[in-house]
Scaffold this motif. Structure first.
Motif, PDB file in Angstrom:
ATOM      1  N   PRO A  10       0.813  -1.213   0.000  1.00 31.62           N
ATOM      2  CA  PRO A  10       0.000   0.000   0.000  1.00 31.62           C
ATOM      3  C   PRO A  10       0.847   1.264   0.000  1.00 31.62           C
ATOM      4  O   PRO A  10       0.324   2.346  -0.221  1.00 31.62           O
ATOM      5  N   TYR A  11       2.107   1.114   0.277  1.00 33.65           N
ATOM      6  CA  TYR A  11       2.933   2.303   0.427  1.00 33.65           C
ATOM      7  C   TYR A  11       3.747   2.592  -0.835  1.00 33.65           C
ATOM      8  O   TYR A  11       4.717   3.317  -0.797  1.00 33.65           O
ATOM      9  N   TRP A  12       3.362   1.976  -1.914  1.00 34.09           N
ATOM     10  CA  TRP A  12       4.228   2.080  -3.090  1.00 34.09           C
ATOM     11  C   TRP A  12       4.216   3.458  -3.709  1.00 34.09           C
ATOM     12  O   TRP A  12       5.155   3.873  -4.333  1.00 34.09           O
ATOM     13  N   GLN A  13       3.112   4.226  -3.468  1.00 33.88           N
ATOM     14  CA  GLN A  13       3.009   5.467  -4.209  1.00 33.88           C
ATOM     15  C   GLN A  13       3.608   6.657  -3.461  1.00 33.88           C
ATOM     16  O   GLN A  13       4.468   7.357  -3.978  1.00 33.88           O
ATOM     17  N   HIS A  14       3.182   6.834  -2.222  1.00 34.78           N
ATOM     18  CA  HIS A  14       3.619   8.033  -1.514  1.00 34.78           C
ATOM     19  C   HIS A  14       4.625   7.721  -0.426  1.00 34.78           C
ATOM     20  O   HIS A  14       4.995   8.576   0.348  1.00 34.78           O
ATOM     21  N   GLY A  15       5.020   6.467  -0.332  1.00 40.34           N
ATOM     22  CA  GLY A  15       5.925   6.093   0.763  1.00 40.34           C
ATOM     23  C   GLY A  15       7.351   6.512   0.461  1.00 40.34           C
ATOM     24  O   GLY A  15       8.119   5.759  -0.102  1.00 40.34           O
TER      25      GLY A  15
END
Lengths: 164, 101, 162, 348, 161, 687, 373
Positions: A109-114
Motif C-alpha cells: 500500500p505504500y508504493w506510491q507516496h511512501g
C-alpha cells in the motif's frame, strides 16, 4: 559455503548423497525470527498453536548464524533496509529468503507516496519465494514455505555446477 | 613411566618458566599465571616425593594445601588487579608505581 | 606404552607452559595454561594421586583459570578480542632463568635421592580425609580461615565504592 | 618389545573404540533428546510438533527423522568465522565444551558392567571435568567478538561456578552416606530396602538426603543452562548467548554438548540419589540388561522433568539466579551435610 | 468558554502573548512564540487551569507562503477541560521555544515535528531526527516536499514496471 | 544405649529439629509452623514425664547414667561431648519441659497475629533446645556452648519486637551483661581444664578429689578462683547483684518469654550450674557466693516494693528469689536451693502468665478504646479485676501465697529449708550473722510487695472504670497453663508420699540427696543436713511470722487503706527514692564505669593527639629546626663549601648511577633477587 | 553479574532482536548488567502515514489507520471514523454503534492477549504465549466471519460499516466469551501468580503516577500506575456510557503501584471488563437496522480542525484532523499511545538490569507501527 559443496562430478553416490542432503535441507529449514510489521503478527500466528510451523520442520532461531530461511515479514523501510542486508549477509549458506506480504514484495500500500519505504525487498537481497497478501494468512505463509521446500529439494548441493 | 628425576626435571622447567613469567611479563594477570606455574611445579614435586620419596599421603596433603592457598591467592590477586585497573586504567604492574619519585 | 603416554603428557605440559610464558596474546596464554594444568593433573594420575588430579582439575581449571579469564576480560576493553601484552628485561631474565634452571638440574642430578618403593594405595581419598581430620586438623582449620579471609578480602577489594 | 607394541596397539584400538562408542552415544542422545524435547514442548503448548509434513518426501512418521535431517543439514552448513573473531579460540571453544561432556560420560555406569572407566573417584572426577566446560563457554563468548556472546559467556560461567558449589555439597552428603566416591560403589551401597518395600536409595534414606536430591537437581538444571536458569542464552535478552556467532557444525557441537551435559547431570543424579541401575523393586529384574533399562529410564524421567521446567517457567534474572544459589541452595546444602552427619550418628 | 477564560487570563498575565484572531476560530487560542515557555509553565501550574497533560503537538504547513502552525492540545486530568494553542512560525527559519522541560513528553513530540517540518525548538536538549535517518534530506510533511530519488544507493520511488 | 539417655537425647534434640524447620520453612507452613514447635515440646514433655515417673518408680538416689563420644581428637588432645542423666537432670528436664510447653501453649493466643510469629516459635524452640543442653550436659564444654546459646536465644527473644528501641536495647543489655559473667565463667572452665585436662564432670570431680588443682593466686587457692569464676557465670545468667541490671529490662520481651526464660528456667541455669558443681566449690568461694546471693535477695526485694509496672515487680521478685537460691547454695544447703528452684519455677511462671493474662486483656481493652498512650502494664490503672478474671485471680493468689511462704503452699517448704540453712550456717559461723537477716528481711518484704501486687490489681474498685467493662477472662490457651501451674503451687505435689505441710520430706528429698563437698576442709553433707534439721523449727516460726507481718502490712496499706502508702513513702523519703530508682545501679554504672571509660578513651586520645604529638613530636621538630638553623649558619658561613659540595657531588653522582636500579618495577627487584640468590649459591659452592 | 566494571559499555539492542516487538533499536548504556541510560532509536517502520493521508481521500485513509496499529486495527479505525463523523455531524444508527463497540472490545481482548503473551515471552515463558495466541485465534475467526480479514479489517466506515453481522455471529460470540472467561484464570495460574514471574516483575520499573501524566502515558500503563483514567468513562464516546464496567487500576498487590506486574494485572482485568461490555452489547444489540444508512455520499468535512481521542488498547489514541473542505484531508496527525509509552522507557528503566529493561519494555506494550507510523 560448506567444505564439500559443489566439489564433485556427477556420479551415483553423489546423486544419492545429493538427494539425502537436499532432503535434509528441505525438511529442516530453520527460520529467522525476524518480524518487521503487520505480517510479523501473522508469522507469529503461523508459528503458534493452531498452524504450528514446526509441523513442517520449521524452527525459529534468533541468531542469523543458525538460520536457513529469512522470512521478510512486513514493510522494509529505508532505514531498515541496510540492516536487513547485513542480517542476510550474516546468515550461513545455504540461505533462502521469503518475501512475505505485499510490502516486502513490492512496497504494498505504500508504493506510491511512501518516501521512506523500500519498494520490495528484492531490491537489496535475492528472494526465493514471494507470498502475496496484506497480510498473507498463515495458510499462505505455509504454502509459501512448502514451495520453498520443493525448491530446495530440487537442488543438488554436492554436484559441480555446470555453468560455473 | 619415569622416575623421580623425570618429575623433578619437569617441575624445575615449570618452575623456571614461572619465574621467567614473573620477571618479564608486564601484565599483572600474566604475572599471576607465572605464579600459578611455580605453585604447580612445587605441587608436582610434593606428589612425586609422595610417590617415590616415602612421603606418602602427607605429600598429597601438602599439595592440597598449596592448591587451597593458590585459590585464595588467585582470588585476592585478581581483586587487587581489578582495583588496579580501576585506578590506573592499566594492569601493567610496572606502571603502577606511584610510590616511586 | 605408558612411557609414551607419560612423555606425551609431559611434553604437552612443558610445551604449553612455554606458550603461557612466551605468547603475546594474553588470552592465548590463559588457554595454554589450561593445557598445562591438565598436563600436571595427568602427571598426578601417573603418581597414583587420583584425588589430587581431580582436585587439580576442579580447583585450578574450574576455579582459578576461570577467575583469571574473568580478570582478563574485566581489565581489558572489550572492543577487541586480541589482547597483546609486552614483556620487559627479557634477555636478562632469560639468562638468569637459564642459570637457575641449570642450577636446579645440576642439583637434581647431584643429590642422592632416597627412593623408596611404595605400594600403590588402594584409594587415596579416604587416607587424605583421615589425615586431614587427625594429624593435619590444625592446618586444615587454618586453611579454612585463610580461605574465608581471602573471600572477605577479595569481596572488600572489588566491591563498588559508592 | 613385540608385546609392548601389541598392548600399546590394543590400548589405542580400545580407546578409539570406546571413544567412538561414547561419541555415537552422545550423538544418539542429542538427536533423540532434541526430538523428544520438540515433541514434549509441542504437546505442552497445544501443538503437535514436528510431523514430517511438507513437500514430498517427509521426515518420517510423526517427524521421527526430523532431528536426523536437522543434524545432516547442520553438517553441511557453511560455518562462518567472523572476521573480528579470535580464530584459534573460536575454533577451540566448542571442542573444549564437547570434550568436557565427552569425558564425563565415560565415567557413567550404565549397568553393572557397562562403564567405560570405573574410577575410584568417579563422582569427583565427573564434578571436576564438568568444570572444564566453563572455560569453553568463556572462550566461545570471548572469541566471538560479540557483546551478546560475551555477556552470555560470562553469565554462564558465573552461573555454573555458583551452582557447582551446592551441587558438590549435596554430593558430599551422598558420599557421607555411601562412604565411597566410586560410581559403582555408590550404586551398590544403595541396594536393599528400607522397611522391606521402599528401595534403599539415597533419596529415601533420610530426610536430609531427600532435600539434597532437590538441591542437586536444581543445581544440575542450572549447570546445564536450562530454564528457569537459562540466562546465558536467554533469547529475549541475549539473542542466543555465547553461541550467537556460531553456525553449522560448530554450533551443532554446542547443541550436542548441551544435551550430553543434561544426560551427565541426570546420570549423576540417578547414580547418587536414585539407585543408578538398581531395580525399583529390590531383587526383581536386576540383570545387567534390566540395569541398563532402569538406568536409562530413570534418566529419561529426569530429562523429561527438565523439559517440563523449561516449557513452564519464566526465566530468572541474573541477580535472582545468584541469590537462589548463594542464599538458598548453599545454606540448605551445608545444613544437609550437618543433618546427614547427625543422622548417621544417631541412626546409622 | 474555557478558551475565552484562558485567553483573558493569559492576556492579563502576559500582555502581548495572545494574538487577536481575525477570523473566529471557536476552540483555539493563537499565541506568539516569544513568551511561549512562560505561558506554558503558567498553564501547567496555575491552580485554575492545571493543564497537566500535553496531549499532542501537531505541525501544520498551511501551504504556499503562509506561516506554519505548531498546535498544542492541552488537557487537564484533574479539572477535565482542554484547549488548543496555536503558534504560527515563519517558514524560512522556523524557530519556537521548546517546552520539553515543562511536559516531558514534549521532548519526543517536538523531535517528531522537527523531523517532519524542520521547525527548530530552541532549548531542546537533543533535537535530532527521530523517525527518519540522521542524514535524510528535506522535511517530508511540508507541502513542497520532493521525494529524493535515491538514498545510500537504494532507489526510493518505485521503478519496477 | 540406655532408655533414659535415649529419652534425654530425644528431649534434647526435638526442639532443635523444630527450630530448624521453623527458621527455614516456618512462614510457609500452615499456621506459620507453630504446631511444629508446640508438638516438639509436648513430645519432650511427655518423654520427661515418663522419665520422671520412671525415676520415682526406680528408687535410687545415686542413679547416674552417662554417655560420651569423641568430638575433637588431636593426638593427645581429646575433647569429648556427652550426656549425663541423674535425678537432678530428670527433675530439671521435667521443669524445663513443663514450663516451656506451658509457655508454648500460652503463646498460641498471646502472640497471635504477631508479624514474626513463626520466628518467635523458632526461637522458643531454640531456647528449649539450649536449655535442655545445659541440663543434660556431662561436661563443661557442652554446658558452656549451651549456656551461650541460651544467651543468644534470650537476646533474640527479648529483642523480638526490635522495632521498639527499648526492646532492642534491652536485648543488647542482657547480652552484654551476660558476657561480663561469661568471661569469668570461661576463665573458671579454663582454670579447671588446665589443671585437670578434661572438661567432663566426672573427671573434674575426680581431679578435685585427688587434689590435682593446686596453687594459689593473691592469697586464694586456684580452686577458689575457679569457683568464683564459675560463679561469675551464674551471676550473669541468674542476675545476681551487681549484674542483675539486665533482668528487669528484659521484661521488654513478650510475657511468655519472661515467664519461661526470665523467671523459671534460664535464670535458674546459674543456680542449676552451682548445684551441679557444688562439690568442687571451695568454702572460700562459697562465702562469696552466699553474700552475693544474700545481698541480691534483700536488695532486689527492696526495689520491688515501689515498682508500679506489674512485670517489673515480678522481675525484681525473681531477682530476689534467685538471690535466695544462690545464698542457699553458698550456705551449703544446695539441695534446698534446687528445691526452691523447682518450686519457684512453677509459681513464678504462673505469676508471669497471670500478669500476661492481665496485660493481654488490658491491652485489648485499651485497643478497643483506641488508647495507645496508657501503659497496659501499669498497676495504677488496674484494680478490681477479681470478678472479671476469676481464673487468673485465683491461680495468681495461690502462687502469691506460695511465694510468701504460707503453709500448705509449696513455697513454704523450700523457703523454710533455705532459711533454716542460713540460720544453721550463721550459728556455725557467727561472723556471718548478716545472711539470715538478709534472708528473713527479704521474706518479709516479699510477702509485702506480692500482696501489694495482688491488691492493686485485683481488689478494690477499678481505677479506670472506662476500661473495666472491656476486661475479660483470657481464652483457654492462656488459662490452661494458669490453672495447671496454679495447682502446682500447693505443697502436696512436692511432698508425695508424705502429707505433712510443715515438713519438706517427700520424694524430692529422697531422690536428690546432697553430695559431700570434694574440697578438703569443707563441711560434709551430713553436717549441713544436721544443722538444717536443728534450726528447722526456729526458721519455720520466724518465717511464718515475717510472712504474716508482710501480708498484714500490705493488707493495711493497699486493701484497707488504713495506712497511707503515700505518706509512708514521703516519710521514708530518701529510701523510697532509692528503691523507686532501683538504687541508681544503672546510673552508677553510667557514672563509674561507662563514663570513666569514655573519659579514659578521651584522655588517651588527648594524650596522643594533643600532648604527645604537639609537644614531643613537634618538640623534636622544633629542636631539630633550631639545630639545623645553627648548623646551617655554620655550614654556609663556617665550612668550606668546596668540601661539602664535593661530597655532595660525589654522592649525587652515585645516586644518579644507582637510580637506575631503583626502578619501582617489581620485576627488576625480583631479577636482582634471583641474581643475588644465584651469586650466593655459586659463592657458597665455590667456597 | 554486577562484577563487570570498568567503563560503560554501549549495547545495541535491535533493530533485529527477539524481544523488541518489531524493529526498534535501543542504545543501552550499561555498567556491567546495570543499565544507566537508554536511547530508543525509532523510525525503522516509518511508513509515511501522515503523508499518505494528505494525498488520498478521507475514506481511503481508513485502511492505513488499520496498518498503523496492526494489533488493534478495529480500535484505530474506530477513532478515525468517529472523528470524521463528529466533524460532519453524522449520527450513525444504533446497530452500527453496538457492532462497533463489540468489535472494538473484541479487538481489545485480542490485543491484550498478544501484549500479555509477548510480555511473558520477554521474561522467558514461552508456553503462555502460545496459549494466548491460541485463544486470540478464536477472536480472529469471529472477525473473519464478519469482514473476511484476520488482521487488517477496513471494517468501520464513516457513517457505517462495511458489512453487517453474518448470521449466527451473536451465538458464536457468546460461545467464545463463555469459553474465554475461564481461560483467564489459566493464564493467571500459569504466569501471573508464578513466583518467578512475580519476582521478575513486581517492584520492577515502577512508573509513578505524576511521571506517567507528565509523560503523557495513557491507557493500561497509566492505570497500572493507579490513575483511574479511561476515556470510555471519563469522556464517553460512541455509546460507552450505556455499559456498566469497572476501570481496573494498579493496586500494587505484589509490589508497589505502577510496577510491571501492575501493568500486567491491569491488562488481565481489562480483558474481563471487555468481556463484560461485549456481553452487554450483544444483549442490547438491535436486531434490525440498515448499517449503510448514514454513510454520506461524499465525505467532505467542513473547513476546520478537530482533535478527537478514543481509548485504544494502548491508551489515548488521538486524531488531529485539519480539513480545508476538499475531498482529501489537509492534515491528519495521529497521536499514538505507544509513542508516549515508549518515551518513558528511559526514565523507568535506569538503574535496572538488562533483563529488566526487556521486561519493562514488554510491560509497556508498544507497537512499532503506531510509534513510527
Amino acid at each position: 559455503m560448506g567444505y564439500l559443496e559443489h566439489k564433485f562430478e556427477d556420479n551415483i553416490i553423489v546423486t544419492k548423497l545429493d538427494k539425502l542432503l537436499s532432503w535434509a535441507r528441505s525438511t529442516s529449514p530453520w527460520y529467522f525470527q525476524f518480524g518487521l510489521a503487520c505480517c510479523a503478527i501473522e508469522m507469529m500466528a503461523a508459528a503458534a498453536s493452531r498452524h504450528d510451523l514446526e509441523r513442517i520442520g520449521m524452527m525459529p532461531r534468533s541468531s542469523p548464524r543458525q538460520a536457513d530461511v529469512m522470512i521478510v515479514a512486513g514493510t522494509v523501510s529505508i532505514k531498515m533496509a541496510e540492516r536487513v542486508k547485513r542480517l542476510y549477509d550474516q546468515m550461513a549458506d545455504p540461505k533462502y529468503v521469503i518475501a512475505m506480504g505485499s510490502c516486502a514484495t513490492s512496497g504494498g500500500p505504500y508504493w506510491q507516496h511512501g518516501y521512506h519505504v523500500l519498494k520490495g525487498v528484492d531490491l537489496i537481497i535475492p528472494v526465493d519465494v514471494y507470498i502475496p497478501g496484506c497480510p498473507p494468512r498463515p495458510e499462505s505463509l505455509i504454502e509459501g514455505l512448502i514451495k520453498l521446500q520443493e525448491k530446495i529439494r530440487g537442488e543438488r548441493p554436492l554436484t559441480k555446477e555446470k555453468d560455473a | 613411566m619415569g622416575s623421580l628425576h623425570n618429575y623433578l626435571m619437569i617441575a624445575s622447567v615449570l618452575f623456571s618458566l614461572g619465574i621467567f613469567a614473573v620477571m618479564t611479563r608486564r601484565n599483572g594477570i600474566a604475572v599471576l599465571m607465572g605464579v600459578e606455574l611455580i605453585l604447580n611445579a612445587a605441587n608436582l614435586n610434593f606428589i612425586a616425593f609422595a610417590r617415590f620419596g616415602g612421603m606418602n599421603i602427607s605429600g598429597h596433603i601438602f599439595a592440597l594445601f598449596v592448591i587451597i592457598m593458590a585459590a585464595a591467592e588467585a582470588a585476592v590477586a585478581l581483586a587487587i588487579i581489578i582495583n588496579l585497573y580501576n585506578n590506573f586504567k592499566s594492569v601493567n604492574v610496572d606502571e603502577a608505581r606511584q610510590l616511586k619519585q | 606404552m605408558a612411557d609414551v603416554i607419560f612423555w606425551v603428557i609431559a611434553g604437552i605440559t612443558v610445551l604449553s607452559a612455554f606458550i603461557v610464558v612466551l605468547n603475546k596474546n594474553l588470552i592465548h596464554s590463559a588457554v595454554a595454561l589450561l593445557f598445562t594444568f591438565f598436563g600436571v593433573a595427568g602427571l598426578y594420575a601417573f603418581l597414583w594421586a587420583d584425588f589430587m588430579a581431580g582436585a587439580q582439575v576442579m580447583i585450578y581449571i574450574g576455579g582459578i583459570l576461570v577467575l583469571i579469564m574473568f580478570g582478563i576480560m574485566l581489565t581489558n576493553k572489550i572492543q577487541s578480542v586480541n589482547i597483546s601484552h609486552s614483556s620487559m628485561q627479557k634477555n636478562a631474565g632469560a639468562v638468569v632463568v637459564v642459570a637457575i634452571l641449570g642450577l636446579l638440574i645440576w642439583m637434581i642430578q647431584k643429590t642422592p635421592w632416597k627412593i623408596t618403593t611404595a605400594e600403590e594405595p588402594i584409594q587415596t581419598t579416604g587416607q587424605i580425609g583421615n589425615l586431614l581430620m587427625s594429624e593435619y586438623l590444625l592446618p586444615f582449620e587454618v586453611a579454612s580461615i585463610l580461605l574465608l579471609a581471602a573471600l572477605i578480602g577479595a569481596a572488600m577489594l572489588s566491591r563498588k565504592t559508592k | 618389545m613385540n608385546g609392548l607394541f601389541e598392548s600399546g596397539f590394543m590400548l589405542i584400538v580400545g580407546l578409539t573404540i570406546a571413544g567412538l562408542v561414547i561419541f555415537g552415544l552422545m550423538a544418539a542422545i542429542a538427536i533423540i533428546a532434541v526430538y523428544i524435547e520438540r515433541k514434549v514442548s509441542a504437546f505442552m503448548q497445544d501443538r503437535i510438533g514436528p510431523m514430517g509434513q511438507g513437500a514430498g518426501l517427509h521426515a518420517g512418521k510423526w517427524g521421527l527423522l526430523q532431528t536426523v535431517a536437522d543434524s545432516l543439514k547442520l553438517l553441511l552448513k557453511e560455518d562462518i568465522i567472523p572476521k573480528a573473531a579470535d580464530r584459534k579460540l573460536f575454533i577451540l571453544a566448542p571442542y573444549i565444551i564437547f570434550i568436557a561432556a565427552f569425558i564425563a560420560i565415560a565415567a557413567l555406569p550404565f549397568n553393572q558392567v557397562l562403564i567405560a572407566v570405573n574410577l575410584n573417584i568417579g563422582v569427583f572426577y565427573i564434578l571436576a571435568v564438568s568444570s572444564l566446560g566453563i572455560i569453553g563457554l568463556i572462550l566461545a563468548g570471548w572469541a566471538s567478538d560479540n557483546k551478546w556472546s560475551l555477556y552470555g559467556g560470562m553469565r554462564s560461567a558465573a552461573q555454573i561456578i555458583s551452582y557447582e558449589i551446592p551441587a558438590a555439597l549435596s554430593i558430599v552428603s551422598v558420599i557421607m552416606l555411601t562412604g565411597t566416591l566410586s560410581m559403582q560403589g555408590i550404586i551398590q551401597s544403595q541396594a536393599g530396602t528400607i522397611l522391606g518395600f521402599i528401595p534403599n536409595w539415597t533419596i529415601f534414606n533420610n530426610p536430609f538426603s531427600f532435600i539434597a536430591f532437590f538441591v542437586f537437581f536444581i543445581a544440575g538444571v542450572a549447570e546445564t543452562n536450562r530454564t528457569p536458569f537459562d540466562i546465558p542464552e536467554a533469547e529475549s535478552e541475549l539473542v542466543a548467548g555465547f553461541h550467537t556467532e556460531y553456525s553449522g557444525m560448530r554450533w551443532a557441537f554446542f547443541f550436542l554438548s548441551e544435551y550430553a551435559n543434561m544426560f551427565v547431570v541426570c546420570g549423576v543424579t540417578v547414580t547418587a540419589f536414585l539407585g543408578g541401575w538398581l531395580s525399583p523393586i529390590s531383587g526383581v529384574m536386576d540383570s545387567p540388561t534390566w540395569g541398563l533399562f532402569w538406568f536409562m529410564s530413570k534418566i529419561g524421567v529426569l530429562i523429561f522433568i527438565m523439559m517440563w521446567f523449561r516449557w513452564t517457567f519464566p526465566r530468572l534474572r541474573v541477580d535472582q539466579l545468584m541469590n537462589v544459589s548463594w542464599k538458598y541452595l548453599l545454606p540448605i546444602a551445608l545444613f544437609n551435610i550437618f543433618g546427614v552427619g547427625l543422622w548417621i550418628l544417631l541412626v546409622g | 468558554m474555557i478558551n475565552e477564560q484562558v485567553a483573558q487570563k493569559l492576556e492579563t498575565q502576559f500582555p502581548g502573548a495572545v494574538i487577536v484572531q481575525e477570523e473566529p476560530v471557536e476552540d483555539c487560542i493563537m499565541l506568539t512564540s516569544d513568551q511561549w515557555q512562560d505561558v506554558a509553565k503558567f498553564l501547567r501550574d496555575d491552580p485554575e487551569l492545571k493543564f497537566d497533560s500535553l496531549q499532542c503537538i501537531t505541525g501544520v504547513d498551511l501551504g504556499d507562503e503562509n506561516p506554519m502552525d505548531v498546535r498544542y492540545n492541552l488537557h487537564s486530568m484533574s479539572l477535565l477541560h482542554k484547549i488548543e494553542i496555536r503558534i504560527p512560525v515563519k517558514k524560512d527559519n522556523p524557530t519556537i521555544p521548546s517546552i520539553e522541560k515543562i511536559w516531558r513528553i514534549g521532548d519526543w513530540f517536538e523531535r517528531e515535528v522537527y523531523d517532519m517540518y524542520g521547525i527548530r525548538f530552541e532549548g531542546h536538549r537533543d533535537l535530532r531526527r527521530m523517525l527518519l535517518p540522521e542524514d535524510w534530506e528535506g522535511w517530508p510533511l511540508r507541502k513542497d516536499y520532493e521525494t529524493p530519488q535515491t538514498y545510500h544507493g537504494m532507489v526510493v520511488p518505485k521503478v519496477k514496471s | 544405649m540406655n532408655i533414659f539417655i535415649e529419652y534425654a537425647i530425644w528431649i534434647y534434640l526435638l526442639p532443635f529439629v523444630a527450630f530448624v524447620i521453623n527458621i527455614f520453612f516456618g512462614k510457609r507452613l500452615p499456621r506459620q509452623g507453630d504446631w511444629v514447635s508446640v508438638g516438639a515440646v509436648l513430645i519432650s514433655l511427655a518423654l520427661s514425664v515418663a522419665m520422671f515417673v520412671g525415676m520415682l518408680l526406680n528408687y535410687d538416689p545415686d542413679f547416674t547414667q552417662e554417655i560420651s563420644f569423641s568430638w575433637i581428637s588431636l593426638g593427645s588432645f581429646n575433647v569429648s561431648l556427652g550426656f549425663l542423666v541423674d535425678n537432678i537432670t530428670i527433675t530439671m528436664l521435667l521443669v524445663v519441659s513443663l514450663i516451656s510447653s506451658m509457655s508454648h501453649i500460652f503463646s498460641l493466643k498471646y502472640m497471635e497475629g504477631d508479624v514474626r510469629y513463626s520466628r518467635y516459635y523458632a526461637y522458643l524452640s531454640l531456647f528449649t533446645f539450649s536449655m535442655n543442653g545445659i541440663v543434660v550436659a556431662n561436661n563443661l564444654m557442652l554446658l558452656y556452648m549451651s549456656w551461650e546459646l541460651v544467651g543468644l536465644s534470650s537476646y533474640l527473644l527479648i529483642g523480638h519486637w526490635y522495632e521498639k528501641k527499648s526492646a532492642s536495647d534491652a536485648g543488647m543489655k542482657a547480652f552484654l551483661t551476660n558476657r561480663v559473667g561469661d568471661i569469668g565463667f570461661f576463665i573458671g572452665i579454663m582454670l579447671l581444664f588446665t589443671a585437670i585436662g578434661s572438661v567432663a564432670y566426672t573427671d573434674i570431680f575426680a581431679g578435685v578429689a585427688n587434689g590435682k588443682v593446686v596453687g594459689s593466686f593473691l592469697g586464694l587457692s586456684i580452686l577458689t578462683w575457679a569457683g568464683i569464676g564459675l560463679f561469675m557465670g551464674a551471676m550473669g545468667k541468674s542476675a545476681q547483684f551487681p549484674l542483675h541490671i539486665w533482668l528487669p529490662d528484659a521484661m521488654e520481651g513478650p510475657t511468655p518469654v519472661s515467664a519461661l526464660m526470665h523467671a523459671a528456667t534460664m535464670v535458674a541455669a546459674g543456680v542449676f550450674m552451682m548445684v551441679r558443681l557444688f562439690p568442687i566449690i571451695s568454702p572460700d568461694a562459697l562465702i562469696f557466693v552466699a553474700y552475693i546471693g544474700g545481698i541480691t535477695a534483700i536488695f532486689a526485694s527492696l526495689i520491688a516494693i515501689t515498682q508500679n509496672d506489674i512485670k517489673k515487680v515480678l522481675a525484681y521478685s525473681t531477682v530476689s528469689q534467685l538471690g535466695y537460691m544462690i545464698m542457699s547454695v553458698g550456705t551449703g544447703a544446695y539441695v534446698a536451693a534446687f528445691f526452691h528452684l523447682m518450686i519457684h519455677a512453677a509459681f513464678k511462671a504462673n505469676l508471669f502468665y497471670g500478669s500476661g493474662s492481665v496485660i493481654h486483656s488490658m491491652h485489648h481493652a485499651l485497643h478497643k478504646k483506641h488508647d495507645h498512650d496508657t501503659d497496659p502494664q501499669d498497676m495504677r490503672n488496674m484494680g478490681g479485676f477479681k470478678n472479671k478474671m476469676p481464673i487468673t485471680y485465683w491461680s495468681m493468689l495461690a502462687s502469691t501465697l506460695a511465694i510468701s511462704g504460707i503453709p500448705l503452699f509449696s513455697g513454704f517448704l523450700s523457703k523454710d529449708a533455705i532459711l533454716a540453712g542460713t540460720l544453721s550456717f550463721a550459728s556455725h559461723h557467727p561472723q556471718h550473722f548478716l545472711l539470715p537477716i538478709f534472708g528473713f528481711g527479704a521474706a518479709l518484704i516479699t510477702a509485702f510487695y506480692m500482696f501489694r501486687l495482688i491488691f492493686m490489681t485485683f481488689h478494690n474498685e477499678p481505677k479506670r472504670p472506662d476500661l473495666y467493662e472491656d476486661i475479660h477472662e483470657s481464652p483457654l490457651e492462656m488459662t490452661f497453663p494458669l490453672v495447671l501451674l496454679g495447682a502446682l503451687s500447693f505443697f502436696i505435689f512436692y511432698t508425695i508420699p508424705y502429707f505433712n505441710p510443715f515438713s519438706d520430706q517427700g520424694w524430692f528429698t529422697q531422690m536428690i540427696q546432697a553430695k559431700t563437698s570434694l574440697v578438703a576442709g569443707a563441711p560434709t553433707a551430713h553436717e549441713i543436713a544436721d544443722g538444717i534439721h536443728h534450726s528447722h523449727v526456729t526458721a519455720m516460726i520466724l518465717s511464718l511470722l515475717v510472712a504474716a507481718t508482710g501480708i498484714l502490712l500490705a493488707w493495711q496499706m493497699y486493701y484497707k487503706r488504713n495506712l497511707s502508702a503515700e505518706s509512708w513513702a514521703n516519710k521514708m523519703g530518701v529510701l523510697y527514692n532509692l528503691s523507686l530508682n532501683k538504687f541508681y545501679v544503672d546510673e552508677l554504672y553510667e557514672r563509674f564505669i561507662y563514663n570513666p571509660f569514655y573519659k579514659l578513651a578521651g584522655a588517651v586520645a588527648h594524650l596522643d593527639w594533643d600532648l604527645y604529638d604537639k609537644y614531643v613530636i613537634d618538640g623534636f621538630g622544633k629542636v631539630t629546626n633550631w639545630i639545623s638553623k645553627i648548623s646551617g649558619i655554620t655550614d654556609y658561613d663556617g665550612l668550606d663549601q668546596g668540601i661539602v659540595d664535593g661530597f655532595g657531588r660525589v654522592a649525587q653522582q652515585f645516586g644518579y648511577r644507582l637510580k637506575g636500579l631503583q626502578t619501582g618495577r617489581l620485576q627488576n627487584y625480583i631479577l636482582f633477587a634471583a641474581v643475588g640468590m644465584l651469586l650466593i649459591i655459586i659463592i657458597q659452592t665455590i667456597i | 553479574m554486577s562484577i563487570i566494571r570498568g567503563e560503560e559499555m554501549v549495547l545495541n539492542i535491535g533493530p533485529q532482536h527477539p524481544s523488541t516487538h518489531g524493529v526498534l533499536r535501543l542504545k543501552v548504556k550499561t555498567d556491567g548488567e546495570i543499565v544507566s541510560e537508554i536511547t530508543p532509536v525509532i523510525g525503522y517502520l516509518h511508513r509515511c502515514f501522515e503523508k499518505h493521508c494528505e494525498n488520498i481521500t478521507y475514506e481511503q485513509v481508513i485502511p492505513y489507520t488499520d496498518r498503523c496499529d496492526y494489533i488493534a486495527a478495529m480500535n484505530n479505525s474506530f477513532g478515525y471514523v468517529i472523528a470524521i463523523e463528529e466533524m460532519m455531524d453524522i449520527h450513525v444508527p444504533e446497530r452500527v454503534e453496538y457492532i462497533r463497540v463489540i468489535m472494538a472490545e473484541l479487538n481489545r481482548i485480542a490485543s491484550h492477549l498478544l501484549a500479555l503473551g509477548t510480555n511473558g515471552l520477554d521474561i522467558g515463558a514461552f508456553t503462555p504465549f502460545l496459549y494466548m495466541f491460541r485463544d486470540r485465534e478464536y477472536i480472529l475467526d469471529l472477525f473473519e466471519t464478519v469482514c473476511g480479514a484476520r488482521l487488517l479489517y477496513n471494517y468501520m466506515w464513516v457513517g457505517g460499516l462495511s458489512h453487517d453481522l453474518p448470521v449466527g455471529f451473536v451465538e458464536a460470540a457468546y460461545k467464545f466469551l463463555d469459553n474465554f472467561e475461564p481461560q483467564i484464570d489459566e493464564y493467571n495460574n500459569l504466569l501471573m501468580y508464578n513466583k518467578i514471574f512475580v519476582e521478575r516483575t513486581a517492584d520492577v520499573g515502577v512508573l509513578p503516577a505524576d511521571v506517567a501524566i507528565n509523560y503523557g502515558v495513557s491507557g493500561p500503563n497509566l492505570r497500572g500506575s493507579g490513575v483511574k483514567w479511561d476515556l470510555r468513562k471519563n469522556e464517553p464516546y460512541s455509546i460507552y456510557d450505556r455499559f456498566e464496567f469497572d476501570i481496573p487500576v494498579g493496586e500494587g498487590i505484589m509490589g508497589s503501584v505502577g510496577d510491571c506486574w501492575d501493568r500486567y494485572w491491569v491488562r488481565i482485568q481489562e480483558m474481563r471488563e471487555s468481556v463484560k461490555i461485549v456481553r452487554q452489547a450483544l444483549k442490547q444489540l438491535p436486531s434490525e437496522g440498515d448499517i449503510h444508512e448514514a454513510i454520506p455520499r461524499k465525505i467532505r468535512p467542513p473547513k476546520g480542525s478537530i482533535y478527537k481521542r478514543t481509548e485504544s488498547p494502548r491508551g489515548d489514541l488521538g486524531y488531529y484532523i485539519v480539513s480545508d473542505g476538499k475531498p482529501k484531508p489537509f492534515r491528519v496527525k495521529m497521536r499514538s499511545p505507544a509513542f508516549t509509552a515508549m518515551s518513558v522507557l528511559d526514565e523507568i528503566s535506569r538503574g535496572w538490569m538488562l533483563s529488566d529493561v526487556l521486561a519493562i519494555l514488554g510491560s509497556l506494550d508498544i507497537v512499532l507501527g503506531e510509534i513510527d507510523r
